[in-house]
Design a protein around this motif. Structure first.
Motif, PDB file in Angstrom:
ATOM      1  N   ILE A   1       0.854  -1.185   0.000  1.00 59.97           N
ATOM      2  CA  ILE A   1       0.000   0.000   0.000  1.00 59.97           C
ATOM      3  C   ILE A   1       0.891   1.237   0.000  1.00 59.97           C
ATOM      4  CG2 ILE A   1      -1.970  -1.102   1.164  1.00 59.97           C
ATOM      5  CD1 ILE A   1      -0.991   0.213   3.793  1.00 59.97           C
ATOM      6  N   GLU A   2       0.367   2.346  -0.448  1.00 61.40           N
ATOM      7  CA  GLU A   2       1.079   3.626  -0.411  1.00 61.40           C
ATOM      8  C   GLU A   2       0.533   4.541   0.680  1.00 61.40           C
ATOM      9  OE1 GLU A   2       3.847   4.224  -2.127  1.00 61.40           O
ATOM     10  OE2 GLU A   2       3.627   2.181  -2.893  1.00 61.40           O
ATOM     11  N   ASP A   3      -0.657   4.243   1.159  1.00 63.00           N
ATOM     12  CA  ASP A   3      -1.326   5.076   2.161  1.00 63.00           C
ATOM     13  C   ASP A   3      -1.927   4.140   3.201  1.00 63.00           C
ATOM     14  OD1 ASP A   3      -3.407   6.660   3.528  1.00 63.00           O
ATOM     15  OD2 ASP A   3      -3.072   8.127   1.939  1.00 63.00           O
ATOM     16  N   TRP A   4      -1.758   4.484   4.479  1.00 64.20           N
ATOM     17  CA  TRP A   4      -2.288   3.634   5.547  1.00 64.20           C
ATOM     18  C   TRP A   4      -3.803   3.474   5.461  1.00 64.20           C
ATOM     19  CZ3 TRP A   4       0.637   0.413   8.120  1.00 64.20           C
ATOM     20  CH2 TRP A   4       2.011   0.692   8.225  1.00 64.20           C
ATOM     21  N   ARG A   5      -4.486   4.424   4.807  1.00 66.25           N
ATOM     22  CA  ARG A   5      -5.943   4.292   4.643  1.00 66.25           C
ATOM     23  C   ARG A   5      -6.312   3.053   3.829  1.00 66.25           C
ATOM     24  NH1 ARG A   5      -7.068  10.482   3.028  1.00 66.25           N
ATOM     25  NH2 ARG A   5      -5.314   9.935   1.712  1.00 66.25           N
ATOM     26  N   ASP A   6      -5.353   2.550   3.049  1.00 64.59           N
ATOM     27  CA  ASP A   6      -5.625   1.435   2.140  1.00 64.59           C
ATOM     28  C   ASP A   6      -5.349   0.062   2.749  1.00 64.59           C
ATOM     29  OD1 ASP A   6      -6.320   3.296   0.189  1.00 64.59           O
ATOM     30  OD2 ASP A   6      -4.248   3.457  -0.509  1.00 64.59           O
ATOM     31  N   ILE A   7      -4.955   0.015   4.016  1.00 60.07           N
ATOM     32  CA  ILE A   7      -4.670  -1.281   4.637  1.00 60.07           C
ATOM     33  C   ILE A   7      -5.941  -2.132   4.631  1.00 60.07           C
ATOM     34  CG2 ILE A   7      -5.117  -0.551   7.014  1.00 60.07           C
ATOM     35  CD1 ILE A   7      -2.703  -2.274   7.851  1.00 60.07           C
ATOM     36  N   ASP A   8      -5.787  -3.392   4.246  1.00 60.82           N
ATOM     37  CA  ASP A   8      -6.938  -4.281   4.160  1.00 60.82           C
ATOM     38  C   ASP A   8      -6.468  -5.725   4.207  1.00 60.82           C
ATOM     39  OD1 ASP A   8      -9.588  -4.959   4.012  1.00 60.82           O
ATOM     40  OD2 ASP A   8      -9.920  -4.151   2.013  1.00 60.82           O
ATOM     41  N   ASP A   9      -7.403  -6.630   4.381  1.00 63.33           N
ATOM     42  CA  ASP A   9      -7.083  -8.053   4.426  1.00 63.33           C
ATOM     43  C   ASP A   9      -6.250  -8.459   3.204  1.00 63.33           C
ATOM     44  OD1 ASP A   9      -8.625  -8.153   6.687  1.00 63.33           O
ATOM     45  OD2 ASP A   9     -10.230  -9.350   5.824  1.00 63.33           O
ATOM     46  N   GLY A  10      -5.212  -9.264   3.466  1.00 64.82           N
ATOM     47  CA  GLY A  10      -4.430  -9.855   2.398  1.00 64.82           C
ATOM     48  C   GLY A  10      -3.428  -8.948   1.721  1.00 64.82           C
ATOM     49  N   CYS A  11      -3.136  -7.770   2.275  1.00 70.32           N
ATOM     50  CA  CYS A  11      -2.253  -6.822   1.584  1.00 70.32           C
ATOM     51  C   CYS A  11      -0.784  -6.927   2.006  1.00 70.32           C
ATOM     52  CB  CYS A  11      -2.745  -5.388   1.787  1.00 70.32           C
ATOM     53  SG  CYS A  11      -2.447  -4.728   3.455  1.00 70.32           S
ATOM     54  N   ALA A  12      -0.420  -7.921   2.825  1.00 71.96           N
ATOM     55  CA  ALA A  12       0.922  -7.933   3.400  1.00 71.96           C
ATOM     56  C   ALA A  12       1.651  -9.253   3.183  1.00 71.96           C
ATOM     57  CB  ALA A  12       0.827  -7.646   4.897  1.00 71.96           C
ATOM     58  N   ARG A  13       2.963  -9.152   3.359  1.00 73.43           N
ATOM     59  CA  ARG A  13       3.852 -10.313   3.413  1.00 73.43           C
ATOM     60  C   ARG A  13       4.548 -10.282   4.764  1.00 73.43           C
ATOM     61  NH1 ARG A  13       4.518  -7.821  -0.946  1.00 73.43           N
ATOM     62  NH2 ARG A  13       6.428  -6.808  -0.320  1.00 73.43           N
ATOM     63  N   LEU A  14       4.592 -11.419   5.425  1.00 72.10           N
ATOM     64  CA  LEU A  14       5.307 -11.531   6.695  1.00 72.10           C
ATOM     65  C   LEU A  14       6.760 -11.823   6.354  1.00 72.10           C
ATOM     66  CD1 LEU A  14       5.104 -11.633   9.796  1.00 72.10           C
ATOM     67  CD2 LEU A  14       4.566 -14.059   9.595  1.00 72.10           C
ATOM     68  N   VAL A  15       7.661 -10.887   6.683  1.00 71.16           N
ATOM     69  CA  VAL A  15       9.059 -11.020   6.262  1.00 71.16           C
ATOM     70  C   VAL A  15      10.011 -11.334   7.409  1.00 71.16           C
ATOM     71  CG1 VAL A  15       8.729  -9.590   4.220  1.00 71.16           C
ATOM     72  CG2 VAL A  15       9.466  -8.511   6.354  1.00 71.16           C
ATOM     73  N   HIS A  16       9.533 -11.224   8.654  1.00 72.21           N
ATOM     74  CA  HIS A  16      10.428 -11.486   9.784  1.00 72.21           C
ATOM     75  C   HIS A  16       9.597 -11.826  11.019  1.00 72.21           C
ATOM     76  CE1 HIS A  16      14.057 -11.093  12.231  1.00 72.21           C
ATOM     77  NE2 HIS A  16      13.334 -10.415  13.110  1.00 72.21           N
TER      78      HIS A  16
END
Length: 185
Positions: free
Chosen positions: A153-168
Motif C-alpha cells: 500500500i502507499e497510504d495507511w488508509r488502504d490497509i486491508d485483508d491480504g495486503c501484506a507479506r510476513l518477512v520477519h
C-alpha cells in the motif's frame, strides 16, 4: 510500500490476583525477554517513524526495558484502543495513521496484546504460501514476539485483508532458549 512492526508485550506476572488485567506487571522472564527483544528490534535496522502502543502496564514496562537495552528513547503514541483490541480495531487504528501529503509514515511499530496482534497477522497475510513465516505464527504469537510485515500500500488508509507479506518473526526463545516456555508457566 509500508512496513508494519508488531511487538507483543513480554511475559506478565499473574501472582497478584487483586490486580486488574490492565495493571499486571512483567514477571522476571518477561523483563529479561523485553530487554533482549529491544536489542533485536534495534539491530533489525528499521527506523520506526511512529510507535503506537497500549498503555497497559505490561506494555509500558516492555517498551521501557526494550528501549533501555537498545539505548534509544522512542517517540511514543499511547492509544488505549490497542488494549485487548480485535484485528478490525487495530486495522482501523492503522488507517488513521495516514497523512494527506504522503500517505503517512513509511514505518509503524505497534506494541500490544494477543489475540489482536496475532489475528491482525492472519488477516493481513494471505494463507497462500507467499509468506512461509506465517506458519510460525500458526502455533502462537508468543509474549515478546516481534514480527515485520511489508504492506503493498502507499497510504495507511488502504490497509486491508491480504495486503501484506510476513518477512520477519523473532521470539525471545529464538535468541535465548532459557526464555522459552517452561513448566512453571
Amino acid at each position: 510500500m509500508k512496513t508494519l512492526g508488531l511487538f507483543r508485550h513480554a511475559k506478565s506476572d499473574w501472582n497478584d490476583a487483586r490486580l486488574r488485567d490492565f495493571d499486571r506487571p512483567l514477571n522476571k522472564r518477561g523483563r529479561e525477554g523485553a530487554g533482549l527483544m529491544g536489542l533485536h528490534i534495534r539491530d533489525y535496522g528499521v527506523l520506526w517513524r511512529r510507535i503506537i502502543a497500549s498503555p497497559a502496564v505490561r506494555v509500558t514496562q516492555t517498551i521501557e526495558l526494550a528501549a533501555e537495552a537498545a539505548g534509544q528513547v522512542p517517540p511514543l503514541n499511547w492509544d488505549r484502543r490497542i488494549y485487548l483490541a480485535s484485528s478490525p480495531t487495530l486495522m482501523e487504528l492503522l488507517r488513521e495513521q495516514h497523512s494527506d501529503q504522503d500517505g503517512g509514515p513509511p514505518t509503524i511499530l505497534m506494541v500490544g496484546h494477543n489475540p489482536g496482534l496475532e489475528d491482525l497477522i492472519f488477516d493481513l497475510v494471505p494463507d497462500d504460501g507467499s509468506s512461509p513465516l506465517r506458519d510460525m505464527i500458526e502455533d502462537k504469537f508468543p509474549t515478546a514476539a516481534f514480527a515485520v510485515l511489508e504492506l503493498d500500500i502507499e497510504d495507511w488508509r488502504d490497509i486491508d485483508d491480504g495486503c501484506a507479506r510476513l518477512v520477519h518473526v523473532m521470539r525471545p526463545r529464538d535468541l535465548d532458549p532459557r526464555l522459552g516456555p517452561s513448566l512453571e508457566d
